[in-house]
Design a protein around this motif. Structure first.
Motif, PDB file in Angstrom:
ATOM      1  N   VAL A 282       8.022  49.059 -22.891  1.00 40.11           N
ATOM      2  CA  VAL A 282       6.744  49.762 -22.829  1.00 40.11           C
ATOM      3  C   VAL A 282       5.623  48.878 -22.293  1.00 40.11           C
ATOM      4  CG1 VAL A 282       7.395  51.277 -24.738  1.00 40.11           C
ATOM      5  CG2 VAL A 282       5.975  49.259 -25.209  1.00 40.11           C
ATOM      6  N   THR A 285       3.352  50.006 -19.532  1.00 36.91           N
ATOM      7  CA  THR A 285       3.721  51.412 -19.707  1.00 36.91           C
ATOM      8  C   THR A 285       5.200  51.675 -19.442  1.00 36.91           C
ATOM      9  OG1 THR A 285       1.523  51.823 -18.769  1.00 36.91           O
ATOM     10  CG2 THR A 285       2.775  53.723 -19.451  1.00 36.91           C
ATOM     11  N   TYR A 286       5.792  51.017 -18.450  1.00 38.05           N
ATOM     12  CA  TYR A 286       7.249  50.988 -18.280  1.00 38.05           C
ATOM     13  C   TYR A 286       7.601  49.812 -17.392  1.00 38.05           C
ATOM     14  CZ  TYR A 286      12.109  52.021 -17.508  1.00 38.05           C
ATOM     15  OH  TYR A 286      13.475  51.906 -17.475  1.00 38.05           O
ATOM     16  N   GLN A 385       2.269  57.376 -25.025  1.00 42.21           N
ATOM     17  CA  GLN A 385       1.714  56.171 -24.414  1.00 42.21           C
ATOM     18  C   GLN A 385       0.561  56.575 -23.508  1.00 42.21           C
ATOM     19  OE1 GLN A 385       5.894  54.616 -23.182  1.00 42.21           O
ATOM     20  NE2 GLN A 385       4.440  52.973 -22.774  1.00 42.21           N
ATOM     21  N   VAL A 405       0.456  52.706 -27.642  1.00 41.36           N
ATOM     22  CA  VAL A 405       1.674  53.428 -28.003  1.00 41.36           C
ATOM     23  C   VAL A 405       1.415  54.060 -29.368  1.00 41.36           C
ATOM     24  CG1 VAL A 405       4.162  53.335 -28.411  1.00 41.36           C
ATOM     25  CG2 VAL A 405       3.108  51.717 -26.813  1.00 41.36           C
TER      26      VAL A 405
END
Length: 446
Positions: A282, A285-286, A385, A405
């Motif tokens: 995460v 964010t990714y 998120q 998150v």
């Protein structure tokens, strides 16, 4: 058998061809498409304007400042709260709608849309070159034929959109001092201050295809406070194709004054010092290898998403004015209507992860992921998120100033990037790969 092999070879070549666009399509970049691949024109009703090159920094801005808000004169267009959220459901990420419904007092302040994202000209130039030559390889776990710019500015599938996010421009190198916190169900939290350094490899000036060597970036941090964690440190050597060559991670533990190689810090492994709330993938964010999910392009939609989050970025705001008991202080947040690529990821049956399904909302102008719906293996919506982005004028680049998150089941959340009372990011620092070795980690930890 030879015939079967020939059919497979033809199919493979067809897939490779689909991963690129032809010169006619690429010529749209900088014309009816922006240099990074977004639709240059506004929408039909004028609620999304045309892109005209990105933000103009305020006159008072000087390099090294927290970035002043270029849109501080904007008035709120409308407010979404628990009383009216249902009427906006078709334009809200599912999990953002849930956050509004479950959080008393949370208000989404929606402002006029400002298409502020921009990047250096060399990133635009590289993106146009990438458009006709970049392809996914290793089953989508790597890329060839791309450097510096966005690899797939005219994406043909969902995984290309995700790679665009992973590889969008964040500078050549940067030194960051900021804080993170886990906010528990009772509203309590403790700040962890970290001293961070990142050396971006893929995007850096002068990069060529032959120089890449399957390297994405180098990253390290040292915990500065609280005292019980101070001195702990981590270094990461991140690869582009993490199936071909795995991410290498070392951690320095102050208690025993030793550097140890971690077996993994990817996928669902937990980030240190996050109370089990933040998985490794995460961050930003990714990030990381996409091989454990099946990726599906849903398409492009107009959605209400976090954008131009300068108000929460300003210098001197006390952190307890930002970090609320159930969510960030929504009086400091800004939402706008933007076109986003919607991509879904379904966990493959042979793998485990707290998030068996994710739905990503990716900004067309910058390729920054702005929001993610999080589902568990039962199909229940379990979290959200958000990335709250700004333009960093000095580069220029468009990236998050805060990331969150939210854990709906545990009624808690994680926030990273609190920097209001720290020096602003230093993009002028001089770094090299030698600064990101286990030996350097040991020196930094002492």
């Amino acid at each position: 058998m030879l015939r079967k092999f020939g059919i497979l070879a033809i199919a493979f070549c067809a897939l490779e061809a689909q991963a690129k666009v032809d010169a006619v399509q690429a010529a749209r970049l900088g014309n009816d498409l922006t240099p990074l691949g977004a639709e240059r024109a506004g929408n039909a009703d004028g609620t999304i304007p045309a892109w005209t090159g990105g933000v103009t920094p305020p006159a008072e801005y000087q390099r090294g400042m927290h970035h002043p808000d270029p849109y501080k004169g904007d008035q709120v267009s409308f407010v979404i709260d628990g009383n009216n959220v249902a009427q906006y459901a078709d334009r809200l990420p599912v999990a953002l709608k849930a956050l509004v419904e479950r959080t008393p007092g949370y208000q989404m302040r929606v402002f006029p849309t400002r298409r502020s994202a921009a990047a250096p000209q060399r990133i635009y130039d590289a993106t146009k070159e990438n458009a006709t030559r970049a392809t996914l390889i290793s089953g989508g776990n790597g890329i060839e034929g791309a450097h510096s710019g966005i690899p797939f500015p005219i994406p043909q599938e969902g995984l290309e959109v995700i790679w665009n996010h992973i590889m969008h421009y964040k500078g050549d190198q940067v030194h960051i001092l900021n804080n993170q916190a886990v906010v528990l169900a009772n509203g309590s939290f403790n700040l962890i201050k970290r001293d961070r350094y990142i050396y971006y490899f893929y995007n850096r000036e002068g990069m060529t295809l032959k120089d890449l060597d399957n390297t994405l970036l180098y990253y390290k941090y040292k915990v500065l406070s609280p005292a019980k964690l101070a001195g702990n440190a981590l270094v990461v050597q991140d690869t582009l194709d993490q199936i071909l060559s795995t991410r290498r991670v070392w951690r320095y533990n102050r208690a025993d004054r030793r550097v140890r190689r971690l077996p993994s810090l990817a996928y669902d492994s937990l980030q240190p010092d996050t109370n089990g709330l933040a998985t490794a993938d995460v961050v930003d964010t990714y990030n990381g290898a996409p091989d454990r999910y099946e990726w599906k392009m849903i398409g492009k939609k107009e959605m209400l998403v976090p954008y131009n989050s300068y108000a929460v970025h300003q210098q001197g705001i006390p952190y307890d004015n930002i970090v609320g008991p159930k969510a960030l202080n929504s009086d400091l947040l800004r939402y706008e209507l933007h076109r986003v690529w919607v991509v879904e990821a379904e966990l493959r049956p042979s793998f485990n992860h707290p998030y068996a399904k994710r739905r990503f909302y990716v900004d067309e102008d910058s390729w920054q992921i702005l929001a993610v719906d999080l589902y568990d293996k039962k199909g229940d919506l379990v979290g959200l998120q958000e990335s709250h982005p700004i333009s960093y004028y000095e580069m220029p680049l468009f990236s998050s100033t805060l990331e969150t998150v939210y854990d709906f089941k545990g009624s808690r959340y994680f926030v990273d990037g609190l920097d209001n009372n720290e020096p602003m990011y230093d993009y002028d620092i001089k770094l090299s790969p030698r600064d990101f070795s286990p030996q350097a980690l040991r020196r930094d930890g002492n």
